[in-house]
Scaffold this motif. Structure first.
Motif, PDB file in Angstrom:
ATOM      1  N   LEU A   1      14.326  37.850  -1.685  1.00 11.26           N
ATOM      2  CA  LEU A   1      14.278  39.244  -1.265  1.00 11.26           C
ATOM      3  C   LEU A   1      15.343  40.067  -1.977  1.00 11.26           C
ATOM      4  CD1 LEU A   1      12.856  41.189   0.754  1.00 11.26           C
ATOM      5  CD2 LEU A   1      15.017  41.105   1.970  1.00 11.26           C
ATOM      6  N   TRP A   2      16.516  39.470  -2.209  1.00 12.02           N
ATOM      7  CA  TRP A   2      17.541  40.200  -2.970  1.00 12.02           C
ATOM      8  C   TRP A   2      16.961  40.589  -4.332  1.00 12.02           C
ATOM      9  CZ3 TRP A   2      21.901  35.986  -2.417  1.00 12.02           C
ATOM     10  CH2 TRP A   2      22.227  35.840  -1.054  1.00 12.02           C
TER      11      TRP A   2
ATOM     12  N   PHE B   1      14.868  43.788  -4.231  1.00 10.91           N
ATOM     13  CA  PHE B   1      15.695  44.995  -4.244  1.00 10.91           C
ATOM     14  C   PHE B   1      16.387  45.172  -5.591  1.00 10.91           C
ATOM     15  CE2 PHE B   1      15.776  46.969  -0.081  1.00 10.91           C
ATOM     16  CZ  PHE B   1      15.131  46.030   0.699  1.00 10.91           C
ATOM     17  N   ALA B   2      16.876  44.086  -6.155  1.00 13.70           N
ATOM     18  CA  ALA B   2      17.620  44.175  -7.416  1.00 13.70           C
ATOM     19  C   ALA B   2      16.723  44.639  -8.550  1.00 13.70           C
ATOM     20  CB  ALA B   2      18.251  42.820  -7.768  1.00 13.70           C
TER      21      ALA B   2
END
Lengths: 447, 165
Positions: free
Chosen positions: A158-159, A162-163
């Motif tokens: 999930l990071w 967003f990244a």
């Protein structure tokens, strides 16, 4: 009439100011040459292979890939990490070199920024297609839903969402802002009505006052300052897809800096390839000089040495651990089933860049071109050797299983290369590849 | 008569050299220049005009703080209230896990804020009439000053177009 007589340059445009515009924007709106059409046709063919592979995958499911229960990540994630790494060079050139006040970046930053955006688009394709049900890819974004489900903010996957999304938006804004002065400069000058109209539509701001220019310069500096940590954070987060797991060979704290250095290494190699071809075909060698190629080669050499050091440290950590699984993993890579790939990677990423210690080789565009291609190949192999062997032989021997990519996966990867080239070839026909206003500014300050 | 001399005029040059020379003449005679514009970010050290304070940095910081606050609040609410999941005893408020997402949201909101500020602030000089814009662009270099200043420097340039502002 000169070669680029399609430019509507009025009022004494034989001065230095007019010459820069003619050189860098003379090809816009003009019918491309035969070479461009041949390159575009080949790229379109490669893209077509990707489209067919995608349709086949969507119809039949990812069971047709070479993946299995043991090796559930293969060439798709390899391709994802590879493309994201390539994209990093653009942001490095735009942001980091701007902060360090390296004026030489003005000739290559436009092409590098475009490369970043196209590379991110190609990279984003892989996580979506490898989901199996890509039509519900929007589940990865947190939004209120009737299933009472939210995303897992503890997960590096999930990071990544967003990244990569942030990276794409910030890079696009950076690219557009950098392009804006040139769009304003050219929008009434091109002898192509469609292109003129298009430029008018996308030019959301005119530069008709000193105050606007001052705000603009400040904005570019701030964007550069904010994008610089993105260069480090995005690929660190991508590396944590592996580093935060327990798979042997993945669970290593060296992954974030290792990945970032490798990203800039491969990214600059990609920029070299694009820039060397572009400067030759558009005849802009006086703007993208051998000095630029030399400087980029120095960065490739530096990051290549960091990558070499990281390989050594990884080997040392794994051997020192006395972990049987890790030692077996290394032996498979060095003298086992993956030996050919591993030694090819060492040749491409460790030995070949050492040639760049010699100035004559650094300033030779042809040798640089071939070295850069082999570096890209070596970096793809490196990503493959990170992903696949660790999954093939993890901690439970009963689960060990080999992997080989299917023809569909290979087709998907070729398709992304085709997509990238198609976008880049269209870009060089629509926009000036070299930043015109920065070169005008450089000429003015050199007076 | 005096009022007419205090009227502003726009001088439009096609050659950078003419523009630079005129700027130098005006500066040498201590004549203020109200507005100048080249086609690229010129070094404005020769300019004597005042400029407004830019709120770009403040906008970036404000939007960044909004992004951090909103992002962190949302993640904490999801992790503790809306969808609390026990990951093998890991605390619900696992702060280190939140850093990457919060950082990315902060960067994104800050960049978008500054971009919007740049687009919409100080847009009153945007020329909407395409013919006039074309005219300005064909004369890439212009400056605005009072008529009396031109008389002080005995301004004479055949390649320059002078219009009342």
């Amino acid at each position: 009439m000169g070669k680029y007589n399609n430019i509507l340059v009025s009022l004494q445009r034989d001065d230095r100011f007019g010459k820069v515009i003619k050189d860098l924007a003379g090809h816009l709106g003009k019918r491309p040459g035969r070479n461009w059409f041949v390159a575009f046709a080949i790229s379109l063919l490669a893209f077509g292979v990707g489209v067919i592979s995608t349709i086949y995958t969507l119809c039949e499911g990812i069971g047709i890939w070479g993946l299995n229960n043991t090796v559930n990540w293969g060439t798709s994630i390899t391709g994802f990490v590879w493309w994201i790494g390539i994209g990093h060079a653009g942001t490095f050139i735009s942001a980091v070199l701007l902060l360090f006040q390296q004026e030489w970046r003005s000739s290559i930053n436009r092409a590098a920024e475009a490369m970043t955006i196209f590379a991110i688009l190609c990279a984003a394709f892989f996580p979506v297609i490898h989901m199996g049900r890509p039509f519900i890819a929007f589940f990865t974004f947190p939004y209120p839903n009737t299933r009472n489900l939210w995303v897992n903010f503890n997960s590096p996957l999930l990071w990544d969402v967003f990244a990569i999304s942030t990276y794409f938006i910030v890079s696009s804004i950076f690219f557009y802002i950098g392009l804006l002065p040139d769009i304003n400069l050219l929008k009434n000058k091109l002898n192509n009505r469609v292109l003129n109209h298009f430029y008018h539509k996308i030019s959301l701001k005119s530069f008709t006052s000193k105050r606007q220019w001052k705000t603009y310069k400040k904005l570019m500096l701030f964007l550069a300052g904010i994008a610089t940590p993105l260069v480090l954070s995005v690929h660190s987060i991508v590396s944590m897809d592996f580093a935060t797991s327990l798979i042997p060979g993945w669970h290593s704290t060296i992954f974030p800096p290792f990945f970032v250095a490798g990203a800039i290494f491969s990214g600059f190699a990609a920029v070299q390839i694009l820039v060397i071809i572009t400067r030759k075909t558009l005849e802009i060698e006086q703007y993208i000089t051998l000095s630029h190629i030399d400087k980029m080669n120095k960065i490739i050499l530096l990051t290549g040495c960091i990558v070499t050091l990281a390989y050594g440290i990884e080997l040392f950590i794994d051997l020192q651990s006395e972990n049987e699984t890790l030692i077996y993993l290394i032996s498979r890579k060095i003298r086992g089933e993956h030996a050919l790939l591993w030694w090819s990677m060492i040749f491409c990423n460790v030995f070949l860049p050492q040639l760049l210690w010699y100035a004559k080789i650094r300033r030779n565009s042809i040798i640089t071109f071939f070295i850069s291609i082999l570096i890209l190949v070596g970096m793809w192999i490196e990503r493959y050797l990170i992903v696949v062997p660790s999954l093939e032989t993890s901690y439970i021997p009963a689960r060990w299983k080999d992997y080989s990519p299917s023809i569909t996966e290979i087709g998907l990867f070729i398709g992304t290369i085709g997509l990238f080239l198609v976008m880049y070839l269209l870009f060089i026909r629509l926009f000036p590849v070299v930043s015109i206003f920065e070169n005008l500014q450089k000429n003015n300050s050199n007076e | 008569m005096n009022n007419k001399l205090k009227e502003k005029v726009t001088l439009r040059f096609s050659k950078q050299e003419d523009w630079t020379e005129t700027v130098k003449l005006l500066n040498g005679a201590n004549c203020p220049i109200d507005e100048i514009s080249p086609a690229f970010p010129f070094d404005f050290e020769e300019d004597t005009s005042n400029s407004e304070i830019s709120r770009l940095s403040l906008t970036g910081i404000l939007f960044g703080i909004i992004g951090i606050t909103a992002g962190l609040s949302f993640i904490i609410w999801v992790s503790t209230v809306a969808y609390p999941i026990n990951f093998g005893g890991k605390p619900l408020l696992a702060w280190p896990s939140f850093f990457p997402v919060v950082f990315e949201i902060a960067v994104l909101t800050s960049v978008i804020g500054m971009f919007l500020y740049f687009l919409f602030h100080d847009n009153k000089t945007r020329v909407n009439d395409r013919d006039e814009e074309k005219e300005i662009q064909n004369k890439e270099f212009y400056l605005v000053t009072k008529k009396e200043n031109l008389q002080k420097i005995n301004f004479l340039n055949e390649n320059c177009i002078i219009t009342n502002d």
